[in-house]
Write an enzyme that holds these catalytic residues in place. Structure first.
Site, PDB file in Angstrom:
ATOM      1  N   HIS A  54       0.841  -1.206   0.000  1.00  0.00           N
ATOM      2  CA  HIS A  54       0.000   0.000   0.000  1.00  0.00           C
ATOM      3  C   HIS A  54       0.871   1.250   0.000  1.00  0.00           C
ATOM      4  CE1 HIS A  54      -3.067   2.870   1.576  1.00  0.00           C
ATOM      5  NE2 HIS A  54      -3.888   2.064   0.957  1.00  0.00           N
ATOM      6  N   ILE A  60       2.291   4.308   1.736  1.00  0.00           N
ATOM      7  CA  ILE A  60       1.585   5.223   2.646  1.00  0.00           C
ATOM      8  C   ILE A  60       0.817   4.400   3.676  1.00  0.00           C
ATOM      9  CG2 ILE A  60       1.406   7.076   0.953  1.00  0.00           C
ATOM     10  CD1 ILE A  60      -1.586   6.384   0.680  1.00  0.00           C
ATOM     11  N   GLY A  63      -5.460   5.045   5.387  1.00  0.00           N
ATOM     12  CA  GLY A  63      -6.357   5.911   6.147  1.00  0.00           C
ATOM     13  C   GLY A  63      -7.213   5.148   7.134  1.00  0.00           C
ATOM     14  N   VAL A  64      -7.667   3.964   6.746  1.00  0.00           N
ATOM     15  CA  VAL A  64      -8.509   3.170   7.643  1.00  0.00           C
ATOM     16  C   VAL A  64      -7.744   2.786   8.908  1.00  0.00           C
ATOM     17  CG1 VAL A  64      -8.005   0.930   6.572  1.00  0.00           C
ATOM     18  CG2 VAL A  64     -10.208   1.305   7.700  1.00  0.00           C
ATOM     19  N   GLU A  68      -8.478   3.522  12.806  1.00  0.00           N
ATOM     20  CA  GLU A  68      -8.412   2.468  13.821  1.00  0.00           C
ATOM     21  C   GLU A  68      -7.493   2.866  14.969  1.00  0.00           C
ATOM     22  OE1 GLU A  68      -8.912  -0.961  16.066  1.00  0.00           O
ATOM     23  OE2 GLU A  68     -10.164  -0.175  14.445  1.00  0.00           O
TER      24      GLU A  68
END
Length: 149
Positions: A54, A60, A63-64, A68
């Site tokens: 990723h 990077i 975002g998820v 979390e």
């Protein structure tokens, strides 16, 4: 409970959160004010498995996983404010509002997560969360927990 607490290292976090590598996303707690606020650290290192895919040429932090990490930090504030974990006192992550991503996070970055308690309404706890890297906002959101009934 005390208003303030000492810094929580990873071993103390293990006592609070059920998560383990690779899904434990809080490395240290810097400051807790019960029922008010918390400040946490998430260190992003290239050896974390999500960086392998990723994205390969420009890794990077997803975002998820930023979200979390903010949820886990909020959970620690709930625990420190309400006392020991008890199956009858559990709160579940049930919602996120107004999540906005401002910048990307790359390997080597240190995310500082600031959690602020906003309100307790019925069985819901609402927190404002801001994640920064080098004092620049990377993500903001409201996170909602519901008490187990």
């Amino acid at each position: 409970m005390n208003e303030q607490c000492d810094i929580l290292n990873i071993n103390k976090i293990f006592d609070i959160l059920p998560h383990r590598y690779p899904f434990l996303l809080v490395d240290r707690i810097l400051n807790v004010k019960n029922f008010k606020s918390l400040q946490a650290i998430k260190n992003c290192t290239m050896n974390e498995p999500h960086f392998q895919g990723h994205f390969i040429k420009e890794p990077i932090f997803p975002g998820v996983l930023i979200i979390e990490s903010m949820v886990q930090a909020s959970g620690i504030l709930i625990y420190k404010s309400t006392g020991k974990l008890n199956i009858n006192k559990l709160y579940y992550f049930v919602g996120i509002d107004n999540a906005r991503f401002k910048k990307v996070v790359i390997p080597g970055d240190q995310i500082i997560i600031n959690v602020t308690f906003l309100q307790f309404k019925r069985n819901l706890l609402v927190f404002k969360n801001t994640a920064t890297v080098d004092k620049q906002i990377i993500c903001q959101s409201k996170i909602i927990f519901a008490k187990k009934i």
